[in-house]
Scaffold this motif. Sequence first.
Motif, PDB file in Angstrom:
ATOM      1  N   LEU A   5      -0.416  -7.205  -4.809  1.00 60.36           N
ATOM      2  CA  LEU A   5      -0.487  -6.304  -5.951  1.00 60.36           C
ATOM      3  C   LEU A   5       0.291  -6.919  -7.105  1.00 60.36           C
ATOM      4  O   LEU A   5       1.480  -7.214  -6.977  1.00 60.36           O
ATOM      5  CB  LEU A   5       0.115  -4.939  -5.617  1.00 60.36           C
ATOM      6  N   ALA A   6      -0.381  -7.113  -8.224  1.00 57.63           N
ATOM      7  CA  ALA A   6       0.306  -7.583  -9.430  1.00 57.63           C
ATOM      8  C   ALA A   6       1.011  -6.431 -10.131  1.00 57.63           C
ATOM      9  O   ALA A   6       2.042  -6.629 -10.773  1.00 57.63           O
ATOM     10  CB  ALA A   6      -0.681  -8.252 -10.373  1.00 57.63           C
ATOM     11  N   ALA A   7       0.430  -5.228 -10.008  1.00 58.02           N
ATOM     12  CA  ALA A   7       1.027  -4.056 -10.663  1.00 58.02           C
ATOM     13  C   ALA A   7       0.463  -2.786 -10.041  1.00 58.02           C
ATOM     14  O   ALA A   7      -0.663  -2.772  -9.532  1.00 58.02           O
ATOM     15  CB  ALA A   7       0.753  -4.065 -12.168  1.00 58.02           C
ATOM     16  N   VAL A   8       1.273  -1.730 -10.086  1.00 60.30           N
ATOM     17  CA  VAL A   8       0.817  -0.373  -9.752  1.00 60.30           C
ATOM     18  C   VAL A   8       0.944   0.439 -11.031  1.00 60.30           C
ATOM     19  O   VAL A   8       2.000   0.437 -11.681  1.00 60.30           O
ATOM     20  CB  VAL A   8       1.655   0.250  -8.625  1.00 60.30           C
ATOM     21  N   ASN A   9      -0.144   1.130 -11.408  1.00 64.34           N
ATOM     22  CA  ASN A   9      -0.221   1.761 -12.725  1.00 64.34           C
ATOM     23  C   ASN A   9      -0.515   3.251 -12.607  1.00 64.34           C
ATOM     24  O   ASN A   9      -1.346   3.677 -11.795  1.00 64.34           O
ATOM     25  CB  ASN A   9      -1.339   1.096 -13.541  1.00 64.34           C
ATOM     26  N   LEU A  10       0.162   4.037 -13.450  1.00 66.06           N
ATOM     27  CA  LEU A  10      -0.049   5.480 -13.482  1.00 66.06           C
ATOM     28  C   LEU A  10      -0.518   5.896 -14.876  1.00 66.06           C
ATOM     29  O   LEU A  10      -0.080   5.350 -15.884  1.00 66.06           O
ATOM     30  CB  LEU A  10       1.242   6.223 -13.135  1.00 66.06           C
ATOM     31  N   PRO A  36       8.262   1.931  -5.658  1.00 64.75           N
ATOM     32  CA  PRO A  36       7.120   2.333  -4.835  1.00 64.75           C
ATOM     33  C   PRO A  36       6.444   3.593  -5.357  1.00 64.75           C
ATOM     34  O   PRO A  36       7.076   4.450  -5.975  1.00 64.75           O
ATOM     35  CB  PRO A  36       7.745   2.579  -3.462  1.00 64.75           C
ATOM     36  N   VAL A  37       5.132   3.668  -5.108  1.00 69.59           N
ATOM     37  CA  VAL A  37       4.321   4.823  -5.500  1.00 69.59           C
ATOM     38  C   VAL A  37       3.571   5.305  -4.260  1.00 69.59           C
ATOM     39  O   VAL A  37       3.026   4.493  -3.500  1.00 69.59           O
ATOM     40  CB  VAL A  37       3.319   4.450  -6.619  1.00 69.59           C
ATOM     41  N   LEU A  38       3.529   6.603  -4.059  1.00 77.44           N
ATOM     42  CA  LEU A  38       2.855   7.180  -2.901  1.00 77.44           C
ATOM     43  C   LEU A  38       1.360   7.304  -3.155  1.00 77.44           C
ATOM     44  O   LEU A  38       0.932   7.885  -4.152  1.00 77.44           O
ATOM     45  CB  LEU A  38       3.436   8.567  -2.595  1.00 77.44           C
ATOM     46  N   LEU A  39       0.576   6.739  -2.231  1.00 78.28           N
ATOM     47  CA  LEU A  39      -0.872   6.914  -2.257  1.00 78.28           C
ATOM     48  C   LEU A  39      -1.224   8.011  -1.271  1.00 78.28           C
ATOM     49  O   LEU A  39      -0.936   7.909  -0.076  1.00 78.28           O
ATOM     50  CB  LEU A  39      -1.589   5.610  -1.870  1.00 78.28           C
ATOM     51  N   ARG A  40      -1.846   9.073  -1.771  1.00 74.50           N
ATOM     52  CA  ARG A  40      -2.213  10.214  -0.936  1.00 74.50           C
ATOM     53  C   ARG A  40      -3.724  10.259  -0.767  1.00 74.50           C
ATOM     54  O   ARG A  40      -4.475   9.628  -1.523  1.00 74.50           O
ATOM     55  CB  ARG A  40      -1.724  11.513  -1.570  1.00 74.50           C
ATOM     56  N   TRP A 106      -7.989  -2.237   3.657  1.00 75.46           N
ATOM     57  CA  TRP A 106      -6.881  -2.979   3.070  1.00 75.46           C
ATOM     58  C   TRP A 106      -5.570  -2.357   3.550  1.00 75.46           C
ATOM     59  O   TRP A 106      -5.378  -1.132   3.429  1.00 75.46           O
ATOM     60  CB  TRP A 106      -6.903  -2.907   1.551  1.00 75.46           C
ATOM     61  N   ALA A 107      -4.670  -3.171   4.041  1.00 77.11           N
ATOM     62  CA  ALA A 107      -3.319  -2.728   4.353  1.00 77.11           C
ATOM     63  C   ALA A 107      -2.410  -3.175   3.218  1.00 77.11           C
ATOM     64  O   ALA A 107      -2.305  -4.371   2.925  1.00 77.11           O
ATOM     65  CB  ALA A 107      -2.855  -3.318   5.677  1.00 77.11           C
ATOM     66  N   ILE A 108      -1.784  -2.206   2.569  1.00 78.37           N
ATOM     67  CA  ILE A 108      -0.878  -2.484   1.452  1.00 78.37           C
ATOM     68  C   ILE A 108       0.360  -1.620   1.651  1.00 78.37           C
ATOM     69  O   ILE A 108       0.247  -0.384   1.771  1.00 78.37           O
ATOM     70  CB  ILE A 108      -1.502  -2.148   0.085  1.00 78.37           C
ATOM     71  N   GLY A 109       1.533  -2.235   1.667  1.00 77.23           N
ATOM     72  CA  GLY A 109       2.740  -1.453   1.910  1.00 77.23           C
ATOM     73  C   GLY A 109       2.601  -0.702   3.226  1.00 77.23           C
ATOM     74  O   GLY A 109       2.214  -1.266   4.248  1.00 77.23           O
ATOM     75  N   SER A 110       2.864   0.599   3.189  1.00 80.65           N
ATOM     76  CA  SER A 110       2.703   1.413   4.389  1.00 80.65           C
ATOM     77  C   SER A 110       1.391   2.185   4.387  1.00 80.65           C
ATOM     78  O   SER A 110       1.168   3.035   5.251  1.00 80.65           O
ATOM     79  CB  SER A 110       3.882   2.393   4.520  1.00 80.65           C
ATOM     80  N   VAL A 150      -7.974   6.728   0.888  1.00 79.89           N
ATOM     81  CA  VAL A 150      -6.679   6.534   1.534  1.00 79.89           C
ATOM     82  C   VAL A 150      -6.809   7.031   2.970  1.00 79.89           C
ATOM     83  O   VAL A 150      -6.868   8.237   3.216  1.00 79.89           O
ATOM     84  CB  VAL A 150      -5.558   7.278   0.788  1.00 79.89           C
ATOM     85  N   LEU A 151      -6.879   6.100   3.914  1.00 79.72           N
ATOM     86  CA  LEU A 151      -6.996   6.476   5.325  1.00 79.72           C
ATOM     87  C   LEU A 151      -5.638   6.764   5.945  1.00 79.72           C
ATOM     88  O   LEU A 151      -5.518   7.601   6.841  1.00 79.72           O
ATOM     89  CB  LEU A 151      -7.697   5.363   6.108  1.00 79.72           C
ATOM     90  N   ARG A 152      -4.630   6.059   5.489  1.00 79.87           N
ATOM     91  CA  ARG A 152      -3.257   6.355   5.909  1.00 79.87           C
ATOM     92  C   ARG A 152      -2.388   6.406   4.670  1.00 79.87           C
ATOM     93  O   ARG A 152      -2.265   5.417   3.941  1.00 79.87           O
ATOM     94  CB  ARG A 152      -2.733   5.294   6.879  1.00 79.87           C
ATOM     95  N   GLU A 153      -1.829   7.567   4.407  1.00 78.23           N
ATOM     96  CA  GLU A 153      -0.980   7.720   3.235  1.00 78.23           C
ATOM     97  C   GLU A 153       0.271   6.857   3.378  1.00 78.23           C
ATOM     98  O   GLU A 153       0.780   6.649   4.476  1.00 78.23           O
ATOM     99  CB  GLU A 153      -0.604   9.188   3.043  1.00 78.23           C
ATOM    100  N   GLY A 154       0.718   6.332   2.255  1.00 82.87           N
ATOM    101  CA  GLY A 154       1.913   5.502   2.288  1.00 82.87           C
ATOM    102  C   GLY A 154       2.293   5.028   0.903  1.00 82.87           C
ATOM    103  O   GLY A 154       1.591   5.295  -0.081  1.00 82.87           O
ATOM    104  N   GLU A 155       3.402   4.317   0.818  1.00 80.26           N
ATOM    105  CA  GLU A 155       3.915   3.830  -0.457  1.00 80.26           C
ATOM    106  C   GLU A 155       3.537   2.366  -0.670  1.00 80.26           C
ATOM    107  O   GLU A 155       3.524   1.567   0.273  1.00 80.26           O
ATOM    108  CB  GLU A 155       5.433   3.989  -0.512  1.00 80.26           C
ATOM    109  N   VAL A 156       3.229   2.046  -1.926  1.00 78.26           N
ATOM    110  CA  VAL A 156       2.917   0.673  -2.314  1.00 78.26           C
ATOM    111  C   VAL A 156       3.704   0.341  -3.572  1.00 78.26           C
ATOM    112  O   VAL A 156       4.104   1.233  -4.325  1.00 78.26           O
ATOM    113  CB  VAL A 156       1.409   0.469  -2.562  1.00 78.26           C
ATOM    114  N   GLY A 157       3.882  -0.957  -3.803  1.00 80.30           N
ATOM    115  CA  GLY A 157       4.588  -1.380  -5.001  1.00 80.30           C
ATOM    116  C   GLY A 157       4.152  -2.761  -5.430  1.00 80.30           C
ATOM    117  O   GLY A 157       3.538  -3.515  -4.655  1.00 80.30           O
ATOM    118  N   ALA A 158       4.429  -3.101  -6.669  1.00 77.58           N
ATOM    119  CA  ALA A 158       4.099  -4.429  -7.183  1.00 77.58           C
ATOM    120  C   ALA A 158       4.722  -5.503  -6.299  1.00 77.58           C
ATOM    121  O   ALA A 158       5.881  -5.392  -5.886  1.00 77.58           O
ATOM    122  CB  ALA A 158       4.581  -4.572  -8.619  1.00 77.58           C
TER     123      ALA A 158
END
Length: 214
Positions: A5-10, A36-40, A106-110, A150-158
């Motif tokens: 991940l180059a960036a996480v954007n809101l 980190p940002v939570l993906l739900r 895709w597995a990213i963060g958790s 989102v199959l498994r909720e979790g946090e991701v970050g740049a």
Amino acid sequence: MTGRLAAVNLGVVTEAEWAGDASGRTGIDKRPVDGPVLLRADGVAGDFIGERAHHGGPDQAVYAYAGEDAEWWSAELGRTVPPGGFGENLTTSAVDVTGAVIGELWAIGSAVLQVTKPRTPCTTFAGFWGVPDLIKRFTVRAAPGAYLRVLREGEVGAGDPVEVVDRPAHGVTIGEVFRAMNLEPELLPRLLDAVELPEPVLEKVRRRVSGTRP
């Protein structure tokens, strides 16, 4: 394949005449955040979505766009397109987003995400960029980015790795779906193999293949 991940954007609230929402508000202006940002399952925590009739929901919970494609547009337009400039939540690096197979994981963060469908450009997108013919140009370029469940909720970050942990054998890609729906209708029958596509997309494909109308 592993990228990052180059960036996480809101998204921030933007009020404009070109906004697609009836209220004149849009969240297409997304900007990189630290930490980190939570993906739900229903979307990205802290993200603003204006027009929920066409954006968001489980099949469009997260939107990813390749940084390499953004660089192409920067050269094409003669101006910098920053992370989030496509309204994407995730700006990737060294990830073949256009070549991503529908249903791949895709597995990213958790978190674990599933590729669902390409993005369809809209008038809000063209208005945000101030490029009147952007929809046509974006369509011809056919590098639309990918929506994800989102199959498994979790946090991701740049900086987090993006690892493809499973890929369906049918091989139908984001790019093929986009071209079939917008440029090359002869590809439509092939999309029926991609059962992981959202049901509304599959139903539209079935109608077009059979020649019936809704």
